[in-house]
Design an enzyme around this catalytic site. Structure first.
Site, short mmCIF file in Angstrom:
data_model
loop_
_atom_site.label_atom_id
_atom_site.label_comp_id
_atom_site.label_asym_id
_atom_site.label_seq_id
_atom_site.Cartn_x
_atom_site.Cartn_y
_atom_site.Cartn_z
N ARG A 42 -1.25 2.29 7.76
CA ARG A 42 -1.66 3.76 7.70
C ARG A 42 -0.69 4.33 6.85
NH1 ARG A 42 -2.74 6.09 13.46
NH2 ARG A 42 -3.63 7.73 11.96
N CYS A 43 0.57 3.83 6.66
CA CYS A 43 1.66 4.60 6.00
C CYS A 43 1.44 4.14 4.47
CB CYS A 43 3.01 4.14 6.35
SG CYS A 43 4.36 4.56 5.52
#
Length: 115
Positions: free
Chosen positions: A10-11
């Site tokens: 998600r980063c």
């Protein structure tokens, strides 16, 4: 080359670092550390190999960082390692380990230093 990335999909920085590795022809072992967190001993080893203090590996943007009082400058590496081991969300990312060393790849281009 034996390469491991402690990754959070998600980063954006983590995804960019993984892409840089793959663009270099390296298919790393991908550890999604929120699902499969490193042990405290593994974290201590990563910190030691990085040459950084444990505080540099803690994600200070997480609300839990302040809630747990980790912003206290008197806290040493042991307390910070304990917190990261207990709450993997506090581990800054991505961390990449190669035979040449360990880097917290923020920005992603720092990965090139250890390839």
């Amino acid at each position: 080359m034996d390469v491991t990335i402690y990754h959070n999909p998600r980063c954006g920085t983590s995804r960019n670092t993984l892409a840089l590795l793959r663009d270099a022809g390296i298919e790393p072992q991908v550890i999604e550390y929120l699902a499969t967190p490193p042990t405290r001993a593994e974290l201590a080893g990563l910190v030691a190999r990085s040459g950084l203090p444990a505080r540099a590996m803690v994600r200070s943007k997480e609300a839990l960082y302040t809630e747990l009082g980790l912003d206290d400058p008197a806290l040493g590496d042991d307390a910070l390692l304990d917190a990261m081991a207990a709450h993997p969300i506090l581990i800054n990312r991505p961390i990449v380990a190669t035979p040449k060393g360990v880097r917290l790849c923020r920005p992603a281009e720092l990965v090139r230093e250890i390839l």
